[in-house]
Design a protein around this motif. Structure first.
Motif, PDB file in Angstrom:
ATOM      1  N   SER A   1       0.800  -1.227   0.000  1.00 27.99           N
ATOM      2  CA  SER A   1       0.000   0.000   0.000  1.00 27.99           C
ATOM      3  C   SER A   1       0.834   1.280   0.000  1.00 27.99           C
ATOM      4  CB  SER A   1      -0.957   0.004   1.197  1.00 27.99           C
ATOM      5  OG  SER A   1      -0.238  -0.103   2.409  1.00 27.99           O
ATOM      6  N   LYS A   2       2.051   1.237   0.526  1.00 27.57           N
ATOM      7  CA  LYS A   2       2.877   2.445   0.565  1.00 27.57           C
ATOM      8  C   LYS A   2       4.034   2.374  -0.426  1.00 27.57           C
ATOM      9  CE  LYS A   2       1.794   3.679   5.289  1.00 27.57           C
ATOM     10  NZ  LYS A   2       0.729   3.035   5.728  1.00 27.57           N
ATOM     11  N   ILE A   3       3.900   1.520  -1.441  1.00 32.97           N
ATOM     12  CA  ILE A   3       4.959   1.307  -2.425  1.00 32.97           C
ATOM     13  C   ILE A   3       4.634   2.074  -3.705  1.00 32.97           C
ATOM     14  CG2 ILE A   3       6.135  -0.440  -3.826  1.00 32.97           C
ATOM     15  CD1 ILE A   3       6.713  -0.668  -0.832  1.00 32.97           C
ATOM     16  N   ASP A   4       5.626   2.805  -4.237  1.00 29.94           N
ATOM     17  CA  ASP A   4       5.447   3.511  -5.502  1.00 29.94           C
ATOM     18  C   ASP A   4       5.862   2.657  -6.696  1.00 29.94           C
ATOM     19  OD1 ASP A   4       4.461   5.920  -4.436  1.00 29.94           O
ATOM     20  OD2 ASP A   4       6.494   6.580  -3.954  1.00 29.94           O
ATOM     21  N   ASN A   5       6.955   1.921  -6.564  1.00 25.62           N
ATOM     22  CA  ASN A   5       7.457   1.078  -7.650  1.00 25.62           C
ATOM     23  C   ASN A   5       7.594  -0.349  -7.160  1.00 25.62           C
ATOM     24  OD1 ASN A   5       7.951   3.171  -9.662  1.00 25.62           O
ATOM     25  ND2 ASN A   5       9.491   3.888  -8.203  1.00 25.62           N
ATOM     26  N   LEU A   6       7.099  -1.280  -7.922  1.00 25.65           N
ATOM     27  CA  LEU A   6       7.160  -2.689  -7.568  1.00 25.65           C
ATOM     28  C   LEU A   6       7.997  -3.424  -8.604  1.00 25.65           C
ATOM     29  CD1 LEU A   6       6.039  -4.991  -5.735  1.00 25.65           C
ATOM     30  CD2 LEU A   6       4.165  -5.193  -7.361  1.00 25.65           C
ATOM     31  N   LYS A   7       8.970  -4.187  -8.147  1.00 25.79           N
ATOM     32  CA  LYS A   7       9.817  -4.967  -9.047  1.00 25.79           C
ATOM     33  C   LYS A   7       9.766  -6.417  -8.598  1.00 25.79           C
ATOM     34  CE  LYS A   7      14.523  -5.284 -10.843  1.00 25.79           C
ATOM     35  NZ  LYS A   7      15.867  -4.683 -10.802  1.00 25.79           N
ATOM     36  N   ILE A   8       9.502  -7.313  -9.540  1.00 26.99           N
ATOM     37  CA  ILE A   8       9.467  -8.744  -9.251  1.00 26.99           C
ATOM     38  C   ILE A   8      10.617  -9.387 -10.006  1.00 26.99           C
ATOM     39  CG2 ILE A   8       8.148 -10.879  -9.487  1.00 26.99           C
ATOM     40  CD1 ILE A   8       5.617  -9.131  -9.321  1.00 26.99           C
ATOM     41  N   VAL A   9      11.456 -10.113  -9.292  1.00 26.27           N
ATOM     42  CA  VAL A   9      12.610 -10.775  -9.886  1.00 26.27           C
ATOM     43  C   VAL A   9      12.476 -12.269  -9.643  1.00 26.27           C
ATOM     44  CG1 VAL A   9      15.124 -10.989  -9.871  1.00 26.27           C
ATOM     45  CG2 VAL A   9      14.057  -8.767  -9.451  1.00 26.27           C
TER      46      VAL A   9
END
Length: 185
Positions: A10-18
């Motif tokens: 909820s407080k994340i601007d950018n999400l990266k999945i590796v």
């Protein structure tokens, strides 16, 4: 065994999945929710047709391209041309003609999502007439690209708000598979 995960972003601007180990690991049924509180909500179970999320194959059709039965066969799983396995698979009945089914959804759903894959056994297919079309109240809502050799799986997201009748149609049952196809309220 499969591992489920729920992460508060909820407080994340950018999400990266590796993903490390690309041939061994798959992330499936991954969804983003607007509220973390909604992740574990139970879906209503009383009437299958009007759940918040339903597999297309669970709905009853009222008309089909096969006058003696349904226009599609259903399989638990299918492989795409890359060998990746998917669930909830729909396959046409007739290789050369158009396969279709009509579903009455009575404006209860707002989105249709799914994936079109090239059948693993037909991965070298190069027909000029393999496609998927989706209609809402007899209006064309979606047409896939040509499904031929080398085609990557094609996801689709279609707005079906205020649609009473949904028609799913495709040609060449040996080439095309419709997988993981869900309707959402």
């Amino acid at each position: 065994m499969p591992v489920e995960f729920n992460i508060d972003i909820s407080k994340i601007d950018n999400l990266k999945i590796v993903i490390f180990g690309s041939k061994a690991i798959r992330i499936v049924d991954c969804r983003l929710y607007k509220s973390f509180d909604n992740i574990n909500e139970k879906e209503p179970t009383s009437d299958i047709q009007w759940k918040n999320k339903v597999n297309l194959y669970e709905l009853d059709y009222f008309n089909s391209s096969n006058t003696s039965g349904n226009g599609f066969d259903y399989k638990d799983y299918a492989k795409d041309n890359l060998g990746i396995e998917y669930t909830n698979c729909m396959i046409g009945k007739n290789s050369y003609s158009e396969n279709w089914q009509d579903y009455y959804i009575d404006s209860h759903y707002s989105e249709l999502q799914g994936r079109i894959i090239l059948n693993y056994d037909s991965r070298s297919a190069n027909y000029k007439d393999s496609y998927v079309k989706i209609y809402g109240d007899d209006n064309l809502l979606y047409t896939s690209g040509l499904i031929t050799a080398g085609k990557e799986p094609e996801p689709f997201f279609i707005n079906i708000e205020n649609i009473d009748k949904l028609k799913i149609s495709f040609k060449r049952y040996d080439t095309i598979r419709l997988v993981n196809t869900y309707l959402y309220k």
